[in-house]
Motif scaffolding. Structure first.
Motif, PDB file in Angstrom:
ATOM      1  N   VAL A 203       5.062  -0.211  13.820  1.00  0.00           N
ATOM      2  CA  VAL A 203       6.187  -0.487  13.483  1.00  0.00           C
ATOM      3  C   VAL A 203       6.523  -1.879  12.708  1.00  0.00           C
ATOM      4  O   VAL A 203       6.648  -3.022  13.099  1.00  0.00           O
ATOM      5  N   VAL A 204       7.566  -1.953  11.791  1.00  0.00           N
ATOM      6  CA  VAL A 204       7.399  -2.949  10.860  1.00  0.00           C
ATOM      7  C   VAL A 204       9.549  -3.086  11.163  1.00  0.00           C
ATOM      8  O   VAL A 204       9.971  -2.105  10.055  1.00  0.00           O
ATOM      9  N   ASP A 205       9.725  -4.125  11.267  1.00  0.00           N
ATOM     10  CA  ASP A 205      11.071  -4.637  11.136  1.00  0.00           C
ATOM     11  C   ASP A 205      11.497  -4.562   9.151  1.00  0.00           C
ATOM     12  O   ASP A 205      10.601  -5.121   8.539  1.00  0.00           O
ATOM     13  N   GLN A 206      12.163  -3.160   8.143  1.00  0.00           N
ATOM     14  CA  GLN A 206      11.399  -3.776   7.180  1.00  0.00           C
ATOM     15  C   GLN A 206      12.357  -4.070   6.106  1.00  0.00           C
ATOM     16  O   GLN A 206      14.175  -4.491   6.439  1.00  0.00           O
ATOM     17  N   PHE A 207      12.117  -4.679   5.421  1.00  0.00           N
ATOM     18  CA  PHE A 207      12.645  -5.823   4.603  1.00  0.00           C
ATOM     19  C   PHE A 207      12.697  -5.535   3.257  1.00  0.00           C
ATOM     20  O   PHE A 207      12.852  -6.559   1.722  1.00  0.00           O
ATOM     21  N   GLU A 208      11.542  -4.565   3.137  1.00  0.00           N
ATOM     22  CA  GLU A 208      12.010  -4.387   1.521  1.00  0.00           C
ATOM     23  C   GLU A 208      11.035  -2.650   1.152  1.00  0.00           C
ATOM     24  O   GLU A 208      10.580  -2.459   2.755  1.00  0.00           O
TER      25      GLU A 208
END
Ligand code: MG
Length: 307
Positions: A203-208
């Motif tokens: 999981v990536v903390d979404q920034f785009e």
């Protein structure tokens, strides 16, 4: 409609086939074409257009189907597959083991950007909940300094510190913040993944948007391409919460050592306090010093150097 089969097995998503067929909206088709238009080739019969990208040929047919074919078909198709394949979006937080990444320092004039990926398995849940990792946003810096040393003794993690000099160099080469972040997240996730812990999700903390993220790292030969992007992930996923806390802890340590080396206490953020302190630093060490300790593209720099 997706004719693509994935099997999640011991942490790897394996394509049964390297062909992915999706039915995209006109807007998605246009976005896809625009993003890779430099790779356009003469389309075959019944196709609107064709893109020959690295390790993937994308063909958009007049029938409305778009076919991704090749070794990296999933990299190019995944941003559009999210809604179909990533259905358990709400439940993802509960699916462990899991790796997750988060960064800090992007809004701070002084100090580096720190990105961390960490790995959380079911056995760690109680331990992390007891440390109040779930409330990572509410923890003070003092609390973070208390608990993170305990976390890093137990949780596998990978961190990268982007120092200001390097940041300023990349900025001078016109790299934007999101590209920088994508490269850094990819870097720590790749290193963590190399350790071969079995996982269900990354999981990536979404920034785009996923699409832009993958575009930013597409030339890398070492990429992690089975990411689940989630906004506000640190509130939901323990892996991302750990990464956020570890990043913050390392950021605080870096700020402390920078402050010590300057003999001036560096404030966080980018407010008026920061300008005030930066002016003192310029007076004492010269404006060149800012290149080593600050993010020069922030508006603060003009204010600091203007009088
Ligand atoms: Mg974040």
């Amino acid at each position: 409609m997706c004719y693509f089969t994935i099997i999640v097995f011991n942490g790897t998503i394996e394509c049964m086939s390297n062909v992915i067929t999706l039915k995209l909206t006109h807007a998605q088709e246009a976005k896809l074409y625009e993003a890779w238009s430099e790779n356009a080739k003469t389309p075959p019969q019944y196709a609107k257009w064709q893109l020959k990208c690295e390790n993937c040929v994308i063909t958009c047919y007049t029938s409305g189907k778009t076919v991704f074919q090749g070794k990296e078909a999933n990299v190019y198709a995944s941003p559009f597959m999210e809604e179909e394949l990533m259905q358990p979006k709400i439940a993802v937080k509960d699916i462990l083991p899991q790796a997750g990444s988060d960064e800090v320092g992007t809004g701070d004039y002084f100090g580096p950007i720190v990105v961390t990926a960490s790995y959380v398995s079911k056995e760690n849940i109680d331990f992390l909940l007891n440390l109040k990792v779930k409330d990572s946003k509410k923890l003070s810096d003092e609390q973070i300094i208390q608990i993170v040393p305990k976390i890093i003794q137990k949780i596998p993690y990978q961190t990268f510190i982007l120092k200001n000099k390097e940041y300023n160099l990349r900025k001078s080469e016109n790299m934007n913040m999101n590209q920088m972040k994508a490269i850094l997240h990819n870097k720590v996730l790749y290193e963590l993944k190399k350790k071969n812990y079995p996982y269900q999700y990354i999981v990536v903390d979404q920034f785009e948007p996923a699409f832009s993220y993958y575009k930013h790292i597409h030339t890398s030969t070492k990429k992690v391409d089975d990411i689940f992007f989630l906004t506000k992930a640190e509130d939901q996923c323990l892996s991302v919460a750990c990464s956020s806390l570890i990043s913050r802890y390392i950021f605080l340590k870096e700020m402390n050592s920078l402050s010590e080396s300057l003999g001036i206490n560096l404030p966080k953020g980018a407010g008026p306090m920061v300008d005030e302190v930066a002016k003192k630093i310029v007076e004492k060490f010269g404006k060149e010093k800012l290149n080593e300790i600050a993010k020069l593209n922030f508006k603060n720099t003009d204010k600091i150097l203007s009088n």
